[in-house]
Design a protein around this motif. Structure first.
Motif, short mmCIF file in Angstrom:
data_model
loop_
_atom_site.label_atom_id
_atom_site.label_comp_id
_atom_site.label_asym_id
_atom_site.label_seq_id
_atom_site.Cartn_x
_atom_site.Cartn_y
_atom_site.Cartn_z
N TRP A 72 -43.77 -61.07 63.78
CA TRP A 72 -45.02 -61.45 64.46
C TRP A 72 -46.19 -60.74 63.82
O TRP A 72 -47.22 -61.35 63.51
CB TRP A 72 -44.87 -61.10 65.93
CG TRP A 72 -46.03 -61.42 66.83
CD1 TRP A 72 -47.18 -62.07 66.51
CD2 TRP A 72 -46.11 -61.11 68.23
NE1 TRP A 72 -47.99 -62.18 67.61
CE2 TRP A 72 -47.36 -61.61 68.67
CE3 TRP A 72 -45.26 -60.47 69.13
CZ2 TRP A 72 -47.77 -61.47 70.00
CZ3 TRP A 72 -45.67 -60.34 70.44
CH2 TRP A 72 -46.91 -60.83 70.87
N HIS A 78 -44.45 -66.56 62.04
CA HIS A 78 -44.15 -66.97 63.41
C HIS A 78 -42.79 -67.66 63.53
O HIS A 78 -42.12 -67.53 64.56
CB HIS A 78 -45.26 -67.87 63.92
CG HIS A 78 -46.56 -67.17 64.08
ND1 HIS A 78 -47.75 -67.81 64.34
CD2 HIS A 78 -46.88 -65.83 63.98
CE1 HIS A 78 -48.73 -66.93 64.41
NE2 HIS A 78 -48.23 -65.73 64.20
N THR A 116 -49.96 -66.64 70.40
CA THR A 116 -49.99 -67.47 69.20
C THR A 116 -50.29 -68.95 69.47
O THR A 116 -50.02 -69.80 68.63
CB THR A 116 -48.67 -67.34 68.42
OG1 THR A 116 -47.57 -67.67 69.30
CG2 THR A 116 -48.48 -65.93 67.90
N LYS A 127 -51.21 -60.07 61.83
CA LYS A 127 -51.61 -60.25 63.23
C LYS A 127 -53.05 -59.78 63.44
O LYS A 127 -53.86 -60.48 64.07
CB LYS A 127 -50.66 -59.48 64.13
CG LYS A 127 -50.82 -59.74 65.61
CD LYS A 127 -49.74 -58.97 66.38
CE LYS A 127 -49.82 -59.23 67.87
NZ LYS A 127 -48.79 -58.46 68.60
#
Length: 425
Positions: free
Chosen positions: A197, A202, A239, A392
């Motif tokens: 992540w 993803h 997300t 991220k």
């Protein structure tokens, strides 16, 4: 060959250059940098390389004449040149054009990183001296390293650790041992999902979280299964799949039944609040936030639970959740939180989490048109993202940039754009 900037200039007597002092007294700090760079014999490109900036960013800094400067860029340039900070107005003046109390608040945000983090150890099972317990401790150690080590550097160790658990599980003497090893494997797979992540992979993150849930089911630990399902819900909320996140939260609550420990209840409510905020549902978000705060208040008096966390869920966590929800809703921060609350939330020594939350704070400032405050914080957070190669953090920074549009953005936004561009190089 590029000169070694920031060390070779320490013998320069900057105070002997009268024109430097005159420029500093008049507040022309860009001119101070330009003159100092010339004295040091550097090009704009060389100084930019030393500061981690583009030549164009240095040029804008040196030619600025409106009296407003980016405090972070000024500090970087002064440090690289070996300039005393007072010559660029950082010792006792409002160097970035923000109100003094706002500048002091931003400085406090940086200083807060030095404060110690409160942690709680994952509950150690009865088989203290067993391989299973040792493997769980190893996972916790890797999680601690995640605070300050790039996920890409941890990823191979995490996968090697997982393979070791699988090897030991194949040789387990009975179902009881296999169940305990499944518990250890679930936590390790969840951590692999967390790293994916952070690296913005993803697809791999979903796969690892799915593996973590499956292993938790094999372990027979209902609370662990709930934790892993909740972890997947948190991922989905962040997300772009908040509706799926809410479904997973409901599934987790149903799985645990009425005997939900306050720690689990508070955590799930925080995920629910974030998902509602991402959907733009303010009233539902507020209800979940209130539940989160009420349940968190019960944690100190509740029985300890076997929970695979190493970080406490406390007031700082609930405040951080409120900041994130405010950012998702596009609301001003001051309508929901005081600056003291914000500073407390940003006191975590977990570099990645602090950077992500700082970007949410920046979005709150953007909602009240505080462009300089927003992008000053954005630049600082993105520096952490670049240092730790966090996809991220970079994606959260892109969210901040998409929230602002102008035909002619101010210089601090262009500086942010330069830094955001460098994150992809």
């Amino acid at each position: 060959m590029l000169p070694t900037v920031g060390t070779q200039n320490t013998d320069i007597d900057w105070g002997s250059f009268g024109d430097l002092k005159d420029a500093a007294r008049s507040g022309h700090y860009g001119l101070v940098i330009r003159k100092a760079r010339t004295i040091a014999g550097l090009t704009q490109g060389q100084l930019g390389t030393a500061c981690g900036l583009s030549q164009a960013a240095i040029s804008r800094l040196e030619n600025r004449d409106d009296g407003t400067y980016n405090m972070n860029i000024l500090a970087n340039a002064a440090t690289a040149l070996g300039l005393p900070f007072e010559l660029v107005g950082l010792a006792n003046q409002n160097a970035n054009g923000l109100p003094v109390e706002r500048r002091e608040f931003l400085t406090a945000v940086v200083a807060a990183a030095a404060q110690p983090i409160k942690t709680v150890e994952a509950a150690v099972p009865r088989w203290d001296n067993s391989p299973e317990a040792t493997l769980r401790i190893s996972t916790s150690s890797l999680r601690r390293l995640d605070s300050t080590v790039a996920s890409r550097d941890l990823s191979e160790s995490a996968l090697t650790h997982l393979r070791l658990i699988q090897t030991i599980a194949r040789e387990a003497p009975d179902d009881a041992h296999r169940a305990r090893l499944a518990s250890a494997g679930s936590e390790a797979a969840s951590f692999a999902g967390w790293l994916s992540w952070d690296m913005a992979d993803h697809g791999s993150a979903r796969r690892w979280y799915g593996s973590a849930i499956k292993a938790a089911n094999h372990s027979g630990d209902r609370l662990l299964t709930a934790y892993q399902t909740g972890s997947l819900a948190s991922f989905e909320a962040d997300t772009g799949s908040p509706t799926e996140a809410l479904r997973l939260v409901m599934q987790t609550r149903h799985h645990l039944g009425p005997d939900l420990p306050p720690l689990a209840a508070a955590w799930l409510s925080s995920i629910e609040a974030t998902a509602h905020a991402a959907n733009g549902h303010k009233k539902a978000c507020d209800r979940a936030l209130l539940a989160c705060e009420q349940q968190a208040a019960l944690i100190p008096d509740a029985e300890p639970v076997a929970w695979p966390w190493i970080f406490a869920f406390d007031e700082r966590k609930t405040t951080a959740c409120r900041i994130t929800c405010t950012a998702h809703l596009g609301q001003p921060l001051h309508t929901r939180l005081s600056e003291s609350d914000i500073a407390t939330a940003l006191s975590s020594s977990h570099d990645k989490q602090r950077a992500l939350l700082t970007l949410d704070v920046a979005l709150g400032h953007l909602a009240t048109k505080e462009i300089d405050a927003a992008f000053t914080l954005g630049i600082r957070a993105l520096e952490t993202g670049i240092r730790l190669r966090s996809g991220k953090i970079t994606e959260r920074a892109r969210r901040l940039r998409r929230a602002y549009s102008a035909q002619t953005p101010p210089s601090i936004v262009r500086d942010f754009d330069d830094q955001l561009h460098s994150a992809y190089l």
